[in-house]
Design a protein around this motif. Structure first.
Motif, PDB file in Angstrom:
ATOM      1  N   ALA A 174       0.826  -1.205   0.000  1.00 43.21           N
ATOM      2  CA  ALA A 174       0.000   0.000   0.000  1.00 43.21           C
ATOM      3  C   ALA A 174       0.863   1.259   0.000  1.00 43.21           C
ATOM      4  CB  ALA A 174      -0.929  -0.001   1.212  1.00 43.21           C
ATOM      5  N   ALA A 175       1.935   1.271   0.785  1.00 39.08           N
ATOM      6  CA  ALA A 175       2.822   2.433   0.834  1.00 39.08           C
ATOM      7  C   ALA A 175       3.495   2.656  -0.513  1.00 39.08           C
ATOM      8  CB  ALA A 175       3.863   2.249   1.933  1.00 39.08           C
ATOM      9  N   ALA A 176       3.917   1.567  -1.166  1.00 38.37           N
ATOM     10  CA  ALA A 176       4.559   1.684  -2.477  1.00 38.37           C
ATOM     11  C   ALA A 176       3.578   2.204  -3.518  1.00 38.37           C
ATOM     12  CB  ALA A 176       5.129   0.333  -2.895  1.00 38.37           C
ATOM     13  N   LEU A 177       2.335   1.734  -3.468  1.00 35.62           N
ATOM     14  CA  LEU A 177       1.322   2.205  -4.412  1.00 35.62           C
ATOM     15  C   LEU A 177       1.005   3.678  -4.188  1.00 35.62           C
ATOM     16  CD1 LEU A 177      -1.122  -0.846  -4.383  1.00 35.62           C
ATOM     17  CD2 LEU A 177       0.287  -0.089  -6.308  1.00 35.62           C
ATOM     18  N   CYS A 178       1.040   4.116  -2.928  1.00 37.68           N
ATOM     19  CA  CYS A 178       0.806   5.539  -2.647  1.00 37.68           C
ATOM     20  C   CYS A 178       1.896   6.396  -3.280  1.00 37.68           C
ATOM     21  CB  CYS A 178       0.748   5.763  -1.143  1.00 37.68           C
ATOM     22  SG  CYS A 178       0.387   7.468  -0.658  1.00 37.68           S
ATOM     23  N   ASP A 179       3.166   5.963  -3.155  1.00 30.92           N
ATOM     24  CA  ASP A 179       4.274   6.695  -3.781  1.00 30.92           C
ATOM     25  C   ASP A 179       4.107   6.732  -5.300  1.00 30.92           C
ATOM     26  OD1 ASP A 179       5.393   7.108  -1.306  1.00 30.92           O
ATOM     27  OD2 ASP A 179       6.781   5.413  -1.447  1.00 30.92           O
ATOM     28  N   GLU A 180       3.681   5.598  -5.870  1.00 31.60           N
ATOM     29  CA  GLU A 180       3.486   5.543  -7.318  1.00 31.60           C
ATOM     30  C   GLU A 180       2.381   6.499  -7.759  1.00 31.60           C
ATOM     31  OE1 GLU A 180       2.209   2.314 -10.816  1.00 31.60           O
ATOM     32  OE2 GLU A 180       2.589   1.634  -8.760  1.00 31.60           O
ATOM     33  N   ALA A 181       1.290   6.534  -6.982  1.00 32.60           N
ATOM     34  CA  ALA A 181       0.177   7.422  -7.328  1.00 32.60           C
ATOM     35  C   ALA A 181       0.602   8.889  -7.251  1.00 32.60           C
ATOM     36  CB  ALA A 181      -1.003   7.160  -6.398  1.00 32.60           C
ATOM     37  N   ARG A 182       1.393   9.243  -6.245  1.00 32.07           N
ATOM     38  CA  ARG A 182       1.866  10.630  -6.112  1.00 32.07           C
ATOM     39  C   ARG A 182       2.703  11.030  -7.325  1.00 32.07           C
ATOM     40  NH1 ARG A 182       1.848  11.999  -0.465  1.00 32.07           N
ATOM     41  NH2 ARG A 182      -0.329  11.626   0.116  1.00 32.07           N
ATOM     42  N   ASP A 183       3.555  10.113  -7.769  1.00 28.48           N
ATOM     43  CA  ASP A 183       4.376  10.400  -8.943  1.00 28.48           C
ATOM     44  C   ASP A 183       3.507  10.591 -10.185  1.00 28.48           C
ATOM     45  OD1 ASP A 183       7.105  10.506 -10.207  1.00 28.48           O
ATOM     46  OD2 ASP A 183       6.290   8.783 -11.312  1.00 28.48           O
ATOM     47  N   LEU A 184       2.473   9.759 -10.323  1.00 27.53           N
ATOM     48  CA  LEU A 184       1.570   9.872 -11.465  1.00 27.53           C
ATOM     49  C   LEU A 184       0.812  11.194 -11.435  1.00 27.53           C
ATOM     50  CD1 LEU A 184       0.204   6.218 -11.477  1.00 27.53           C
ATOM     51  CD2 LEU A 184       1.589   7.262 -13.284  1.00 27.53           C
ATOM     52  N   LEU A 185       0.387  11.607 -10.243  1.00 26.63           N
ATOM     53  CA  LEU A 185      -0.324  12.882 -10.136  1.00 26.63           C
ATOM     54  C   LEU A 185       0.594  14.055 -10.470  1.00 26.63           C
ATOM     55  CD1 LEU A 185      -2.512  12.332  -6.932  1.00 26.63           C
ATOM     56  CD2 LEU A 185      -3.329  12.705  -9.270  1.00 26.63           C
ATOM     57  N   THR A 186       1.863  13.932 -10.073  1.00 29.02           N
ATOM     58  CA  THR A 186       2.834  14.984 -10.406  1.00 29.02           C
ATOM     59  C   THR A 186       2.955  15.163 -11.909  1.00 29.02           C
ATOM     60  OG1 THR A 186       4.099  14.521  -8.396  1.00 29.02           O
ATOM     61  CG2 THR A 186       5.234  15.714 -10.158  1.00 29.02           C
ATOM     62  N   HIS A 187       2.851  14.051 -12.635  1.00 37.56           N
ATOM     63  CA  HIS A 187       2.937  14.090 -14.098  1.00 37.56           C
ATOM     64  C   HIS A 187       1.568  14.179 -14.765  1.00 37.56           C
ATOM     65  CE1 HIS A 187       6.881  12.385 -12.908  1.00 37.56           C
ATOM     66  NE2 HIS A 187       7.323  12.993 -13.987  1.00 37.56           N
ATOM     67  N   LYS A 188       0.526  14.497 -13.966  1.00 40.35           N
ATOM     68  CA  LYS A 188      -0.843  14.723 -14.470  1.00 40.35           C
ATOM     69  C   LYS A 188      -1.443  13.484 -15.140  1.00 40.35           C
ATOM     70  CE  LYS A 188      -0.515  19.009 -13.164  1.00 40.35           C
ATOM     71  NZ  LYS A 188      -1.219  19.454 -11.920  1.00 40.35           N
TER      72      LYS A 188
END
Length: 534
Positions: free
Chosen positions: A112-126
């Motif tokens: 779950a923590a790894a997926l949260c980091d991945e989602a944050r990166d995706l949001l940064t790149h819109k």
């Protein structure tokens, strides 16, 4: 294996975001024996790949209770049981300590923590679409309270994972706003602000979402609710970000209008049912819904409780409730927001109450299927699935007697809890016998009388007679009632309109356990007049 690392190609799945579960390499759940062995493994997973002293394990297993003299020997037995369940001796030992070997990606909390980091990166790149899928995957890992069964040992980990869960939901709302799905974002943020009324960031996101869809009044009302909570509980005014957003929304109207402060919006909805269980697919189906939605089902199935859950997650600041059994008018004219109309018997009762706003949501609750009402969606609530019903109790006789009916389950569980002389054995014995079972469920069965009383006499008779069989077809119904199959079909349709009979397969009908008890009770009371027709 003592003190040596396990190097196994077989991967396991350890799940601690709820009651402990472990899946083997084949994906099937492993039998962990539950109870104290599960507590041991949960604590080892909390400190995965690190040594945990036997004293700490003993304290966790017997938390708040007297530690027996045999505790150390008992602990060895629990570890032995776990080693039998887990392949490749994942649990290692050394004098005075144990540890569990966990590979990367095997623990759901880490995933779950790894997926949260991945989602944050995706949001940064819109990349909002991909981010939504990643966040939903992470949220899907939660099944309840993290590290369930541990107390003080898990406090910091539980706090961290609870914060992670909140952050994921905020990320989900951000992604939905980027995708121009404000209704879905509002539902998420409304739930967050109810759970955490002092979380200013969630309030700011909620106000932004309301603003995005032009619901300025709701945005200002949300600010007032946030300010009320902050002043009441912390004695502080909202922070700079929330205050600036409030001023921006205020500036969008003329000064003459702004002279009147916006009061916090109140709701006359009844309290939600404490411990509401399940209905996840149904709740998801109505996420972001607007228009008129009918909710029907048999008495006690939880229609009103479900509607209140929908309302809580809807994101509407203006919410009204009308019980048609008590009143046929609104406390104030309803223009927009959410409206619940309860105990509706027919469509003509409510047509004049429906708003013209297509963005409003009206939940119409009825025991009947209101097919003649113009609606955007229709939902018939069924009994609970076995796993969800088992969350009420593990007493098999209660589960089988209720057949997944929430009202009956709550009634019997409360009856057992509130009557100390009632032992589980005594309750189970009474439920095995129909007359005693009907007496125990009398309050629940009485709720079916109103629906039964609306039926014509011949249909009432058919209802009483078919209650003796859980399943039947059209030919059997016609024979029992002494009518033609076409006449029997019309009679069954009337029972189906009231959800007293279901059709799980074409031409095959059935009655739920609680409904059969009601029908049989009426059959006994009717006496010889209700005998079968040859």
């Amino acid at each position: 294996m003592n003190g040596h690392a396990a190097h196994s190609p077989d991967r396991l799945s350890f799940r601690v975001l709820g009651p402990l579960e472990v899946d083997g390499p084949d994906g099937h759940p492993l039998d962990l024996c539950g109870g104290k062995p599960a507590t041991v493994l949960t604590l080892l997973l909390l400190h995965r790949n690190a040594w945990v002293s036997t004293e700490q394990l003993v304290d966790a297993v017997w938390a708040g209770r007297d530690v027996p003299a045999s505790a150390q020997n008992n602990l060895k037995t629990y570890v032995w049981q776990l080693r039998r369940s887990l392949p490749e001796e994942r649990i290692e030992s050394r004098p005075g300590a144990y540890r569990v070997h966990v590979l990367p990606g095997e623990l759901d909390a880490d995933v779950a923590a790894a997926l949260c980091d991945e989602a944050r990166d995706l949001l940064t790149h819109k990349d909002a679409g991909h981010a939504v899928r990643v966040v939903q995957e992470a949220l899907g890992l939660w099944r309840g309270a993290p590290y369930d069964g541990l107390t003080a040992d898990a406090t910091s980990a539980v706090d961290r994972l609870t914060e992670l869960h909140r952050a994921l939901r905020e990320d989900l709302a951000d992604a939905q706003l980027l995708l121009e799905r404000p209704a879905e974002a509002i539902a998420v943020l409304r739930a967050l602000t109810e759970e955490e009324p002092l979380r200013e960031l969630a309030w700011a996101r909620l106000m932004t979402a309301y603003r995005q869809v032009g619901r300025r009044h709701d945005a200002l009302a949300a600010y007032q609710r946030a300010r009320t909570a902050l002043v009441r509980d912390l004695g502080i005014e909202p922070g700079a970000e929330l205050t600036a957003l409030h001023q921006q929304i205020l500036s969008e109207e003329s000064p003459a209008v702004l002279a009147t402060p916006v009061p916090p919006v109140t709701s006359n909805l009844p309290p939600r049912v404490r411990g509401f269980i399940a209905r996840g697919p149904e709740l998801r189906a109505l996420r972001g819904a607007t228009g008129v939605v009918t909710i029907d089902g048999i008495p006690g199935i939880g229609k009103t409780a479900f509607a209140l859950e929908v309302a809580a997650a809807s994101g509407f600041e203006t919410q009204q409730y009308v019980d048609l059994n008590r009143s046929a008018s609104l406390a104030a004219p309803f223009a927009t927001g959410l409206l619940i109309l309860d105990n509706v018997e027919h469509a003509d009762q409510v047509r004049h109450l429906l708003p013209n706003d297509p963005n409003a949501l009206v939940l119409v609750i009825s025991r009947r299927r209101l097919s003649d009402l113009d609606r955007t969606a229709a939902l018939t609530l069924d009994v609970l699935a076995p796993d969800d019903a088992a969350r009420f109790t593990d007493i098999e006789q209660i589960l089988s007697s209720c057949g997944g009916h929430p009202g009956a389950l709550r009634h019997l569980v409360e009856r057992l809890r509130n009557r100390q002389p009632w032992t589980v054995t005594r309750m189970a014995a009474r439920l095995e016998e129909q007359t005693a079972r009907c007496q125990a469920l009398a309050e629940v069965l009485a709720r079916f009388d109103t629906a039964y009383d609306t039926l014509p006499g011949p249909v009432q008779r058919l209802y009483r007679l078919i209650g003796m069989s859980p399943r039947f077809d059209l030919r059997q119904a016609a024979r029992v009632a002494g009518v033609s199959q076409s006449e029997a079909e019309l009679m069954i349709d009337q029972l189906m309109d009231l959800n007293l009979v279901a059709e799980p397969a074409p031409g095959r009908f059935e009655m739920l356990a609680v409904v059969r008890d009601h029908a049989n009770q009426l059959l006994v009371a009717a006496g010889p007049k209700a005998e079968l027709v040859a």
